[in-house]
Motif scaffolding. Sequence first.
Motif, PDB file in Angstrom:
ATOM      1  N   THR A 122     -14.679   0.098  23.252  1.00  0.00           N
ATOM      2  CA  THR A 122     -15.787   0.975  23.658  1.00  0.00           C
ATOM      3  C   THR A 122     -17.020   0.703  22.798  1.00  0.00           C
ATOM      4  N   VAL A 123     -16.786   0.484  21.499  1.00  0.00           N
ATOM      5  CA  VAL A 123     -17.906   0.183  20.596  1.00  0.00           C
ATOM      6  C   VAL A 123     -18.582  -1.117  21.043  1.00  0.00           C
ATOM      7  N   SER A 124     -17.765  -2.120  21.423  1.00  0.00           N
ATOM      8  CA  SER A 124     -18.333  -3.411  21.821  1.00  0.00           C
ATOM      9  C   SER A 124     -19.055  -3.303  23.157  1.00  0.00           C
ATOM     10  N   GLU A 125     -18.464  -2.563  24.095  1.00  0.00           N
ATOM     11  CA  GLU A 125     -19.060  -2.472  25.435  1.00  0.00           C
ATOM     12  C   GLU A 125     -20.370  -1.681  25.416  1.00  0.00           C
ATOM     13  N   ASN A 130     -25.603  -4.181  19.289  1.00  0.00           N
ATOM     14  CA  ASN A 130     -26.717  -3.573  18.546  1.00  0.00           C
ATOM     15  C   ASN A 130     -26.441  -3.610  17.037  1.00  0.00           C
ATOM     16  N   GLU A 131     -27.400  -4.111  16.284  1.00  0.00           N
ATOM     17  CA  GLU A 131     -27.163  -4.320  14.846  1.00  0.00           C
ATOM     18  C   GLU A 131     -27.144  -3.030  14.050  1.00  0.00           C
ATOM     19  N   ASP A 132     -27.520  -1.919  14.676  1.00  0.00           N
ATOM     20  CA  ASP A 132     -27.470  -0.662  13.931  1.00  0.00           C
ATOM     21  C   ASP A 132     -26.035  -0.165  13.779  1.00  0.00           C
ATOM     22  N   LEU A 133     -25.124  -0.630  14.621  1.00  0.00           N
ATOM     23  CA  LEU A 133     -23.743  -0.150  14.524  1.00  0.00           C
ATOM     24  C   LEU A 133     -22.990  -0.956  13.478  1.00  0.00           C
ATOM     25  N   ILE A 134     -22.274  -0.237  12.633  1.00  0.00           N
ATOM     26  CA  ILE A 134     -21.507  -0.942  11.611  1.00  0.00           C
ATOM     27  C   ILE A 134     -20.081  -0.385  11.583  1.00  0.00           C
ATOM     28  N   ILE A 135     -19.122  -1.298  11.614  1.00  0.00           N
ATOM     29  CA  ILE A 135     -17.724  -0.863  11.592  1.00  0.00           C
ATOM     30  C   ILE A 135     -17.344  -0.608  10.134  1.00  0.00           C
ATOM     31  N   VAL A 136     -16.988   0.636   9.836  1.00  0.00           N
ATOM     32  CA  VAL A 136     -16.638   1.011   8.456  1.00  0.00           C
ATOM     33  C   VAL A 136     -15.151   0.745   8.201  1.00  0.00           C
ATOM     34  N   HIS A 137     -14.307   1.090   9.180  1.00  0.00           N
ATOM     35  CA  HIS A 137     -12.871   0.767   9.090  1.00  0.00           C
ATOM     36  C   HIS A 137     -12.448   0.192  10.433  1.00  0.00           C
ATOM     37  N   ASP A 138     -11.936  -1.039  10.398  1.00  0.00           N
ATOM     38  CA  ASP A 138     -11.684  -1.749  11.651  1.00  0.00           C
ATOM     39  C   ASP A 138     -10.241  -1.658  12.131  1.00  0.00           C
ATOM     40  N   ALA A 139      -9.397  -0.904  11.453  1.00  0.00           N
ATOM     41  CA  ALA A 139      -7.977  -0.912  11.831  1.00  0.00           C
ATOM     42  C   ALA A 139      -7.337   0.437  11.532  1.00  0.00           C
ATOM     43  N   LEU A 140      -7.624   1.424  12.366  1.00  0.00           N
ATOM     44  CA  LEU A 140      -7.076   2.762  12.106  1.00  0.00           C
ATOM     45  C   LEU A 140      -5.638   2.896  12.616  1.00  0.00           C
ATOM     46  N   ASP A 141      -5.136   1.816  13.199  1.00  0.00           N
ATOM     47  CA  ASP A 141      -3.702   1.740  13.488  1.00  0.00           C
ATOM     48  C   ASP A 141      -3.216   2.585  14.663  1.00  0.00           C
ATOM     49  N   TYR A 142      -4.071   2.867  15.613  1.00  0.00           N
ATOM     50  CA  TYR A 142      -3.623   3.458  16.879  1.00  0.00           C
ATOM     51  C   TYR A 142      -4.605   3.021  17.973  1.00  0.00           C
ATOM     52  N   GLU A 240      -4.116 -17.898  29.986  1.00  0.00           N
ATOM     53  CA  GLU A 240      -4.483 -18.444  28.683  1.00  0.00           C
ATOM     54  C   GLU A 240      -6.010 -18.419  28.510  1.00  0.00           C
ATOM     55  N   GLY A 241      -6.434 -17.904  27.369  1.00  0.00           N
ATOM     56  CA  GLY A 241      -7.875 -17.848  27.091  1.00  0.00           C
ATOM     57  C   GLY A 241      -8.563 -16.672  27.758  1.00  0.00           C
ATOM     58  N   GLY A 242      -7.772 -15.801  28.414  1.00  0.00           N
ATOM     59  CA  GLY A 242      -8.380 -14.712  29.186  1.00  0.00           C
ATOM     60  C   GLY A 242      -8.566 -13.413  28.410  1.00  0.00           C
ATOM     61  N   VAL A 243      -8.229 -13.417  27.115  1.00  0.00           N
ATOM     62  CA  VAL A 243      -8.394 -12.175  26.336  1.00  0.00           C
ATOM     63  C   VAL A 243      -9.827 -12.100  25.805  1.00  0.00           C
ATOM     64  N   VAL A 244     -10.520 -11.053  26.197  1.00  0.00           N
ATOM     65  CA  VAL A 244     -11.922 -10.890  25.785  1.00  0.00           C
ATOM     66  C   VAL A 244     -11.972 -10.366  24.356  1.00  0.00           C
ATOM     67  N   LEU A 245     -11.181  -9.348  24.071  1.00  0.00           N
ATOM     68  CA  LEU A 245     -11.095  -8.839  22.689  1.00  0.00           C
ATOM     69  C   LEU A 245      -9.823  -8.035  22.494  1.00  0.00           C
ATOM     70  N   ARG A 246      -9.433  -7.902  21.225  1.00  0.00           N
ATOM     71  CA  ARG A 246      -8.305  -7.044  20.865  1.00  0.00           C
ATOM     72  C   ARG A 246      -8.894  -5.783  20.264  1.00  0.00           C
ATOM     73  N   SER A 247      -8.271  -4.668  20.588  1.00  0.00           N
ATOM     74  CA  SER A 247      -8.894  -3.399  20.197  1.00  0.00           C
ATOM     75  C   SER A 247      -7.903  -2.432  19.567  1.00  0.00           C
ATOM     76  N   GLN A 248      -8.398  -1.613  18.682  1.00  0.00           N
ATOM     77  CA  GLN A 248      -7.690  -0.431  18.189  1.00  0.00           C
ATOM     78  C   GLN A 248      -8.767   0.553  17.761  1.00  0.00           C
ATOM     79  N   ALA A 249      -8.362   1.737  17.325  1.00  0.00           N
ATOM     80  CA  ALA A 249      -9.357   2.732  16.932  1.00  0.00           C
ATOM     81  C   ALA A 249     -10.072   2.263  15.661  1.00  0.00           C
ATOM     82  N   VAL A 250     -11.390   2.503  15.617  1.00  0.00           N
ATOM     83  CA  VAL A 250     -12.185   2.111  14.444  1.00  0.00           C
ATOM     84  C   VAL A 250     -13.094   3.272  14.036  1.00  0.00           C
ATOM     85  N   LEU A 251     -13.492   3.255  12.759  1.00  0.00           N
ATOM     86  CA  LEU A 251     -14.516   4.193  12.281  1.00  0.00           C
ATOM     87  C   LEU A 251     -15.828   3.427  12.286  1.00  0.00           C
TER      88      LEU A 251
END
Length: 384
Positions: A122-125, A130-142, A240-251
Amino acid sequence: MLASNPNLTKCPFFPTRYVPISRSFHITCCVSQLQSAAEVVNGRVPERNEIRLGLPSKGRMAADTLDLLKDCQLSVKHVNPRQYVAQIPQLSDLEVWFQRPKDIVRKLLSGDLDLGIAGFDTVSEYGQGNEDLIIVHDALDYGDCHLSLAIPKYGIFENINSMKDLAQMPQWTEEKPLRVATGFTYLGPKFMKENGLNHVSFSTADGALEAAPAMGIADAILDLVSSGITLKENNLKEIEGGVVLRSQAVLVASKRSLIQRKSALDTTHEILERLEAHLRAEGQFTVTANMRGSSAEEVAERVLSQPSLSGLQGPTISPVFCKRDGQISSDYYAIVICVPKKALYKSVQQLRAIGGSGVLVSPLTYIFDEETPRWRELLSALGL
Ligand SMILES: Nc1ncnc2c1ncn2[C@@H]1O[C@H](COP(=O)(O)OP(=O)(O)OP(=O)(O)O)[C@@H](O)[C@H]1O
Ligand SMILES: O=P(O)(O)OC[C@H]1O[C@H](OP(=O)(O)OP(=O)(O)O)[C@H](O)[C@@H]1O
Ligand SMILES: [Mg+2]
């Protein structure tokens, strides 16, 4: 090609973007984004004293987000599910605002929120790089899932197994493009272009996209996958090669907020430390065992000879004192180490092999390191 898709139109406010014709709400949202953005574009964030954290109001992220915060001793005081503002008593200058995940991202960009938790997809979409967004924690594990392109297993796609195969199919032309159904109208076109697929048109729907190929509405879909059951049940396959991104909850945070609101940075530090302490501890057990030995050093040597027993910063070894014949002696040593949950049994075996006995295993609640690497990374990304 985007321009040839009858379902999409140029956004009147952001001319480089295409929006679904039917989604006039999106256009309204662009207007409100523009208005709020005007406030922040010249470098100032809107005036207010509280720090605002956006949390998912409903959907599959909502309950897990509250559970995570509770595990970090940051329980959200939320009396009524229809009330969209709440507090975290531990963080006195923070307001929690419950919002749909996509609105959390939009409101971070408009300066109406300072911090938020949402899926990385959702953050990526909605963040659109936008450069104002910054991921503080990229792996909240759910919220684990991936965004992927899927095609039918049957018909002309039977022998197509990679993005390369798909791009090389002679069927796709300017007049008859590959039709992709997706809710990801920013990431979708970007991904297809990056993969050399130039003759593509997009359509969108709010759910059940997997039905589109069988209904004859689309040739392929680009959607989130977690267990893969929905794809399988609808006779679709990933390639193969069809994964756009891997996602989990982030801060995620607004850079401007963190730079301009001192208390936003302090609050982010505290939230980050609590998250890291909990998430690091969650994967570990504390293991205590007794071991006969002539000195702490000699026991340490034996423990450190085993690959799974070094703990976080080496073992803690303390003498166990007993009274025998009126004399105090320490023939035994207690060793305490942290062990990754996955390596528990291997560690117990290694402890036994070097003479360990009476092995006690307890859960670990928090691991507070001196400083979390993510905090240092955040400061450097903010130029502080
Ligand atoms: N199998 C899955 N399908 C969809 N989302 C998943 C899945 N697994 C994890 N997620 C995560 O959950 C989020 C979806 O949450 P939610 O259901 O609240 O959103 P939504 O249905 O897309 O939102 P909305 O109803 O506002 O359109 C995704 O953005 C993703 O990060
Ligand atoms: O790989 P799986 O575990 O099967 O999950 C993937 C499915 O889950 C999501 O849909 P959701 O349940 O949100 O329903 P929707 O399509 O109606 O939004 C997603 O859009 C996929 O359709
Ligand atoms: Mg959904």
